[in-house]
Enzyme design. Structure first.
Site, PDB file in Angstrom:
ATOM      1  N   CYS A 192      -3.421  -0.957  -2.539  1.00 28.29           N
ATOM      2  CA  CYS A 192      -3.664   0.472  -2.779  1.00 28.29           C
ATOM      3  C   CYS A 192      -4.490   0.652  -4.055  1.00 28.29           C
ATOM      4  O   CYS A 192      -4.077   0.231  -5.142  1.00 28.29           O
ATOM      5  CB  CYS A 192      -2.310   1.156  -2.930  1.00 28.29           C
TER       6      CYS A 192
ATOM      7  N   HIS B 187      -7.910   3.425   3.036  1.00 31.35           N
ATOM      8  CA  HIS B 187      -8.233   4.076   4.311  1.00 31.35           C
ATOM      9  C   HIS B 187      -9.722   4.038   4.641  1.00 31.35           C
ATOM     10  O   HIS B 187     -10.097   4.098   5.804  1.00 31.35           O
ATOM     11  CB  HIS B 187      -7.818   5.550   4.251  1.00 31.35           C
TER      12      HIS B 187
ATOM     13  N   GLU C  53      -5.985   9.278   9.006  1.00 29.29           N
ATOM     14  CA  GLU C  53      -4.610   9.045   9.489  1.00 29.29           C
ATOM     15  C   GLU C  53      -4.342   9.763  10.806  1.00 29.29           C
ATOM     16  O   GLU C  53      -3.547   9.319  11.613  1.00 29.29           O
ATOM     17  CB  GLU C  53      -3.596   9.528   8.444  1.00 29.29           C
TER      18      GLU C  53
ATOM     19  N   ASP D  17       0.862  -1.194   0.000  1.00 31.93           N
ATOM     20  CA  ASP D  17       0.000   0.000   0.000  1.00 31.93           C
ATOM     21  C   ASP D  17       0.891   1.234   0.000  1.00 31.93           C
ATOM     22  O   ASP D  17       2.055   1.168   0.416  1.00 31.93           O
ATOM     23  CB  ASP D  17      -0.909   0.009   1.238  1.00 31.93           C
ATOM     24  N   SER D  18       0.326   2.351  -0.440  1.00 31.29           N
ATOM     25  CA  SER D  18       1.084   3.599  -0.403  1.00 31.29           C
ATOM     26  C   SER D  18       1.438   3.962   1.038  1.00 31.29           C
ATOM     27  O   SER D  18       2.399   4.677   1.274  1.00 31.29           O
ATOM     28  CB  SER D  18       0.261   4.726  -1.025  1.00 31.29           C
TER      29      SER D  18
ATOM     30  N   CYS E  23     -10.661   3.202  -1.649  1.00 32.83           N
ATOM     31  CA  CYS E  23      -9.386   3.637  -1.056  1.00 32.83           C
ATOM     32  C   CYS E  23      -9.181   2.813   0.210  1.00 32.83           C
ATOM     33  O   CYS E  23     -10.136   2.610   0.978  1.00 32.83           O
ATOM     34  CB  CYS E  23      -9.469   5.128  -0.725  1.00 32.83           C
TER      35      CYS E  23
HETATM   36  N1  DGL Z   1      -3.757   3.873  -0.285  1.00 31.64           N
HETATM   37  C1  DGL Z   1      -4.380   4.837  -1.145  1.00 31.64           C
HETATM   38  C2  DGL Z   1      -5.534   4.198  -1.922  1.00 31.64           C
HETATM   39  O1  DGL Z   1      -6.013   3.127  -1.610  1.00 31.64           O
HETATM   40  C3  DGL Z   1      -4.862   6.050  -0.391  1.00 31.64           C
HETATM   41  C4  DGL Z   1      -3.792   6.888   0.249  1.00 31.64           C
HETATM   42  C5  DGL Z   1      -2.924   7.661  -0.742  1.00 31.64           C
HETATM   43  O2  DGL Z   1      -3.395   8.679  -1.292  1.00 31.64           O
HETATM   44  O3  DGL Z   1      -1.807   7.262  -0.945  1.00 31.64           O
HETATM   45  O4  DGL Z   1      -5.971   4.768  -2.890  1.00 31.64           O
END
Ligand code: DGL
Length: 261
Positions: A70, A184, A154, A7-8, A182
């Site tokens: 992600c 999150h 976050e 994930d990012s 997303c």
């Molecule tokens: N993990 C990213 C997603 O699922 C969201 C957070 C980011 O912007 O990096 O799109």
């Protein structure tokens, strides 16, 4: 060999946790690119470059299969990673994304119109719209970027999320179902479900059974995976707020290892 989850940042821990709960025997390596997060407002080229570095790390560390949890990286980089990166670098490994399984779950939920709440890059990529229409040409797709949600989640700011969610969800009054596009947003799925009456598709509920199904259909991959129940959690940057967010997502303190990619 190991299953990688990328994930990012740390939102993907909710998906990694759900995967490991359903499939506990396997070994997992999680990588959150906390040094470069957020990806959600960056260009495709940049996101693909970041994703390639993450894949290098995961494949160098014995991953046979990587799940790109992600949505932004899946939307902007999955196809290119599968078509160009893998054949060039690791032809016997596999990369799975979250857009196709999540779109499938939305189509299976029924209805003629699907809403997508996601980052700006995911919305602008059009990946969900393309995939939903590929699966069912009759479907109408309504997309909305929700850039304020990631920083609120976050920073443990859920108590401020109500009015923002009310505003974002206004755009989906006419849709039958809603994709939380997303990582999150898994954290706020209950708040969304209290506000949106149709099916709400959340990747932590969709990805684990789809991965189990993939492994059943691909014994040549499954047989190479080690089953010692090992977990390794890597991040590219670590602060006390990242550590506490990771703990909230995982439901326990996690031994986060800082790696350089
Ligand atoms: N993990 C990213 C997603 O699922 C969201 C957070 C980011 O912007 O990096 O799109």
């Amino acid at each position: 060999m190991t299953i990688g989850v990328f994930d990012s940042g740390l939102g993907g821990l909710a998906i990694a946790r759900a995967i490991a709960e359903l499939l506990p025997a396997y070994d997992y390596l999680y990588l959150g690119d906390t040094k470069r997060v957020p990806y959600g407002n960056r260009s495709q080229e940049t996101i693909h470059g970041f994703t390639a570095r993450a894949l290098d790390f995961l494949f160098e560390n014995d991953c046979r299969l990587v799940v790109i949890a992600c949505n932004t990286a899946s939307a902007e980089s999955l196809r290119k990673s599968q078509q160009e990166y893998l054949p060039r670098n690791y032809p016997d490994r596999r990369i799975l994304g979250v857009i196709i399984p999540t779109a499938e779950a939305a189509v299976e939920a029924g209805g003629r119109s699907v809403g997508v709440l996601a980052t700006m890059s995911t919305v602008e990529s059009g990946a969900y719209e393309r995939e939903l229409k590929r699966q069912s040409s009759e479907i109408t797709v309504v997309q909305r970027p929700a850039p304020l949600l990631v920083p609120i989640i976050e920073n443990d700011g859920l108590k401020y999320a109500g009015p923002i969610l009310d505003d974002y969800l206004e755009g989906f009054e006419s849709t039958d179902s809603l994709i939380l596009g997303c990582t999150h947003y898994c954290v706020i799925k209950d708040e969304v479900r209290r506000r949106f009456t149709g099916p709400v598709v959340s990747s932590d509920e969709v990805v684990p059974p789809k991965l189990a199904d993939y492994l059943r259909r691909h014994p040549e991959i499954e047989e190479t995976l080690s089953k010692r129940g090992r977990r390794r959690y890597c991040v590219t940057d670590l602060t006390s707020s990242y550590a506490s967010f990771a703990g909230r997502l995982a439901g326990a303190d996690l031994p986060l290892e800082v790696v350089s990619i």
